[in-house]
Design an enzyme around this catalytic site. Structure first.
Site, PDB file in Angstrom:
ATOM      1  N   LYS A   1       0.820  -1.208   0.000  1.00 34.92           N
ATOM      2  CA  LYS A   1       0.000   0.000   0.000  1.00 34.92           C
ATOM      3  C   LYS A   1       0.860   1.268   0.000  1.00 34.92           C
ATOM      4  O   LYS A   1       0.442   2.310  -0.488  1.00 34.92           O
ATOM      5  CB  LYS A   1      -0.932   0.025   1.221  1.00 34.92           C
TER       6      LYS A   1
HETATM    7  C1  LIG Z   1      -4.508  -4.786   0.591  1.00 37.02           C
HETATM    8  C2  LIG Z   1      -3.695  -6.009   0.515  1.00 37.02           C
HETATM    9  C3  LIG Z   1      -3.942  -7.005  -0.445  1.00 37.02           C
HETATM   10  C4  LIG Z   1      -5.108  -6.936  -1.398  1.00 37.02           C
HETATM   11  O1  LIG Z   1      -5.021  -5.850  -2.286  1.00 37.02           O
HETATM   12  P1  LIG Z   1      -6.295  -5.346  -3.074  1.00 37.02           P
HETATM   13  O2  LIG Z   1      -5.879  -4.106  -3.768  1.00 37.02           O
HETATM   14  O3  LIG Z   1      -7.350  -5.085  -2.035  1.00 37.02           O
HETATM   15  O4  LIG Z   1      -6.704  -6.421  -3.991  1.00 37.02           O
HETATM   16  C5  LIG Z   1      -3.076  -8.086  -0.499  1.00 37.02           C
HETATM   17  N1  LIG Z   1      -2.030  -8.204   0.351  1.00 37.02           N
HETATM   18  C6  LIG Z   1      -1.778  -7.281   1.296  1.00 37.02           C
HETATM   19  C7  LIG Z   1      -0.617  -7.481   2.199  1.00 37.02           C
HETATM   20  C8  LIG Z   1      -2.590  -6.146   1.412  1.00 37.02           C
HETATM   21  O5  LIG Z   1      -2.317  -5.222   2.332  1.00 37.02           O
END
Ligand SMILES: *Cc1c(COP(=O)(O)O)cnc(C)c1O
Length: 465
Positions: A112
């Site tokens: 993120k």
């Molecule tokens: C948010 C997240 C995901 C999923 O990502 P999306 O964009 O919601 O599909 C997968 N792995 C981790 C570690 C995350 O923080």
């Protein structure tokens, strides 16, 4: 480049306006009115770019010239200056068929950070340029919250409130969010699950008076800028792999919750990147796996899993993909989304389903399979996967083919999810930035699952100095 809504009722708007609108004012999701296709010769030139240069090259197709080059450049370099790896998102070779794209070298140890450090810069920039108050409001299954807070804590003109599901995030995720002491940060710990938090956020953004009078801004992947920032690492990873192998095409395996990250991969493919299959990995919350295999999009019962950031049933970005797969027909999207609201499901079949299945593979990884994957790669390759990345690798293994290369996205550092690592009987060393969290004081407000309670806390927060 201008932006429109999947539901057809937002006039063409510019890049900054789309960024600030977040969710489309008609309840749809914003998309570019036309996806640029990058010529092969340009792709070839891009192979030599650094990560930051590649961000600038890709963004130049989308920003409409609304941000002066030197300002954009300064923001991009500032966004990635906090990353611990000079390559930002390095690619590791595991074996002939499998590469890992490490996306966890940012300040909060999950992917993120890649979009949210930049969005933090961009919100700060817009707040200063337009002399605006900005109140970021978001829901998190754990990682978005920490990362968004990290991006804007203490920033002038900005307040941030994050809703997380009480007791349903990992300990480290909770600590990263709640040990921040700046007064422009509010953490609401909500009785309910992530879908409840996300629904409340969507309801608040859909209330246009509330949104305008409270200066709301979105950081969830309903915001197109987040998707765009994430397309960059698909290009970057592809270039690193083809340079090493002379391969012409690669698959990507993506651990998925909200369909955000994998939609970024889909966008990269539509932009002309030679992507083979996009393999969608879920955990036991497998609505998206069922959609791809059967054409039925219908939430099942919520399950708590070893990969809490993917404990999502209603994937907000799914609407973007549906829009493209159904030929950019916003009238049909409106009809389907109304139907989803009324009947709780969307079904597609025939040609549309064949198209979905040609583009995507899918595998829902069960708990034991997730842990077994962690153990196997630790024992055989000396590589410790976090439980989300392990879902991606398990799905990549399922679709493994002698003559193809798959890049699996490593979305978090294992130290964030020690609960699962311990269950594998593996003892890991925590990075100092994570172990030091355990000594810090936490600040969060517990709220019940009603929108009224959340609104009350928000108003208190916005009215405080
Ligand atoms: C948010 C997240 C995901 C999923 O990502 P999306 O964009 O919601 O599909 C997968 N792995 C981790 C570690 C995350 O923080």
């Amino acid at each position: 480049m201008e932006y429109i809504s999947t539901r057809g009722n937002v006039g063409k708007i510019g890049f900054i306006d789309a960024f600030m609108m977040g969710l489309g004012n008609d309840g749809g999701l914003l998309v570019p009115n036309e996806i640029p296709v990058i010529p092969a010769a340009t792709l070839k030139e891009w192979q030599e770019l650094s990560y930051q240069e590649l961000v600038l090259a890709i963004f130049s197709y989308f920003t409409n010239g609304e941000i002066p080059d030197e300002d954009l450049k300064a923001m991009v370099y500032a966004s990635y200056s906090t990353f611990r790896d000079p390559e930002v998102t390095p690619v590791r070779r595991i074996n002939d068929q499998l590469y890992l794209l490490e996306l966890f070298h940012g300040p909060t140890f999950a992917f993120k950070d890649i979009a949210l450090q930049f969005m933090g810069q961009l919100y700060t920039y817009v707040a200063a340029k337009q002399n605006k108050k900005i109140h970021i409001l978001g829901a998190t299954s754990g990682d978005t919250g920490a990362s968004a807070i990290e991006g804007v804590k203490g920033k002038e003109g900005i307040k941030i409130c994050i809703l997380h599901p009480h007791g349903k995030v990992s300990k480290v995720q909770e600590l990263q969010m709640t040990t921040v002491k700046e007064d422009n940060v509010l953490n609401l710990s909500v009785d309910g699950n992530f879908d409840d938090c996300q629904r409340m956020i969507k309801d608040l953004f859909a209330d246009l008076d509330f949104k305008a009078s409270n200066h709301l801004a979105a950081i969830n992947s309903i915001n197109f800028v987040r998707i765009l920032a994430q397309t960059v690492y698909y290009f970057y990873a592809y270039f690193q792999v083809v340079k090493q192998t002379d391969e012409k095409q690669v698959n990507f395996s993506v651990p998925t919750g909200n369909f955000g990250d994998i939609f970024a991969g889909y966008l990269a493919k539509r932009m002309g990147l030679p992507v083979g299959k996009l393999i969608l990995a879920t955990n036991e919350n497998n609505i998206l796996e069922r959609f791809i295999l059967e054409g039925v999009y219908k939430p099942g019962d919520f399950r708590s899993t070893y990969s809490p950031s993917m404990d999502i049933q209603v994937a907000s970005n799914f609407e973007r993909y549906l829009y493209y797969v159904l030929g950019e027909d916003s009238a049909q999207i409106r009809k389907l989304m109304d139907q989803f609201k009324a009947e709780g499901q969307i079904v597609i079949s025939g040609e549309a389903l064949s198209k979905v299945q040609a583009e995507f593979g899918a595998h829902g990884v069960q708990g034991q399979e997730c842990l077994d994957t962690i153990k196997k790669y630790e024992a055989e390759n000396g590589y410790l996967l976090d439980p989300h990345s392990a879902c991606g690798v398990a799905a990549a293994d399922k679709y493994k083919n002698e003559n193809e290369i798959t890049v699996s996205l490593a979305t978090a550092h294992p130290a964030k999810f020690n609960e699962a690592i311990e269950l594998c009987g593996i003892e890991q060393q925590f990075p100092e930035q994570i172990s030091s969290l355990f000594e810090k004081e936490q600040r969060q407000t517990r709220v019940g699952g009603s929108l009224t309670e959340v609104v009350r806390e928000l108003e208190k927060f916005y009215n405080a100095r």
